[in-house]
Design an enzyme around this catalytic site. Structure first.
Site, short mmCIF file in Angstrom:
data_model
loop_
_atom_site.label_atom_id
_atom_site.label_comp_id
_atom_site.label_asym_id
_atom_site.label_seq_id
_atom_site.Cartn_x
_atom_site.Cartn_y
_atom_site.Cartn_z
N ASP A 48 0.85 -1.19 0.00
CA ASP A 48 0.00 0.00 0.00
C ASP A 48 0.89 1.24 0.00
O ASP A 48 2.00 1.23 0.55
CB ASP A 48 -0.89 0.03 1.24
CG ASP A 48 -2.01 -0.99 1.21
OD1 ASP A 48 -2.29 -1.54 0.13
OD2 ASP A 48 -2.60 -1.23 2.28
N MET A 49 0.39 2.32 -0.58
CA MET A 49 1.16 3.54 -0.69
C MET A 49 1.69 3.99 0.68
O MET A 49 2.84 4.43 0.80
CB MET A 49 0.33 4.66 -1.32
CG MET A 49 1.12 5.92 -1.54
SD MET A 49 0.27 7.17 -2.49
CE MET A 49 -1.07 7.59 -1.41
#
Length: 179
Positions: A48-49
């Protein structure tokens, strides 16, 4: 930061806030940064970012196929360290406690990009955990090992009442307190 490279793979230490692969928001991704220097680069998994950690890219199609097979066959073990927010309604967790969180997940089409527990449309998701410490401020240091790889799996398993009921600190999407 590149931590390992050879003729077939590159392993990097991805910082929080950087997307793994190109997205719709226009932010430059790790994959794009590597492609500028190395040319052919293939994503074999993602973070995930907002998640920092080790990310592996393949430099050839053959390496990408081999690595993807290893991920699909669960030959790769992933370990994540997190701090969970204190939560009154969360499960009581004790240092050294281990367990499994398991319930089906699917996209929440009404609240994108969130994921939700759904017994009918969800896909199986399983995470093992070990509580490392319960801190004086009631936050919890924990180690997660995802046994499946669903989008936002650890975030939902941490925050959801069917899971631990303690959002990851700083995860504002699923109710975590600011880090």
């Amino acid at each position: 930061k590149i931590i390992f490279e050879d003729e077939t793979i590159i392993a990097i230490d991805k910082p929080s806030g950087t997307p793994s692969v190109p997205g719709l928001d226009g932010r430059i991704s790790v994959q794009e940064m590597l492609a500028e220097s190395y040319g052919e680069i293939h994503s074999v998994h993602r973070l995930d970012m907002d998640t920092s950690g080790i990310l592996i890219f393949a430099r050839t199609m053959e390496a990408a196929s081999d690595l993807q097979r290893q991920f699909e066959m669960h030959m790769v073990r992933k370990t994540y360290h997190a701090r969970l927010s204190a939560a009154e309604e969360g499960k009581a967790l004790a240092e050294g406690q281990t367990g499994i969180v398991e319930f089906p997940l699917c996209p929440d089409h009404d609240e994108r990009p969130r994921q939700k527990a759904d017994k009918t449309q969800g896909k199986p998701s399983t995470t093992s955990y070990e509580v490392i410490s319960v801190n004086d401020d009631r936050t919890i240091d924990i180690v997660f090992q995802p046994l499946t790889g669903r989008t936002h799996q650890l975030r939902v398993h941490a925050a959801h009442k069917l899971g631990l009921g303690h959002p990851i600190a700083g995860d504002m999407l699923y109710g975590g307190s600011p880090s």
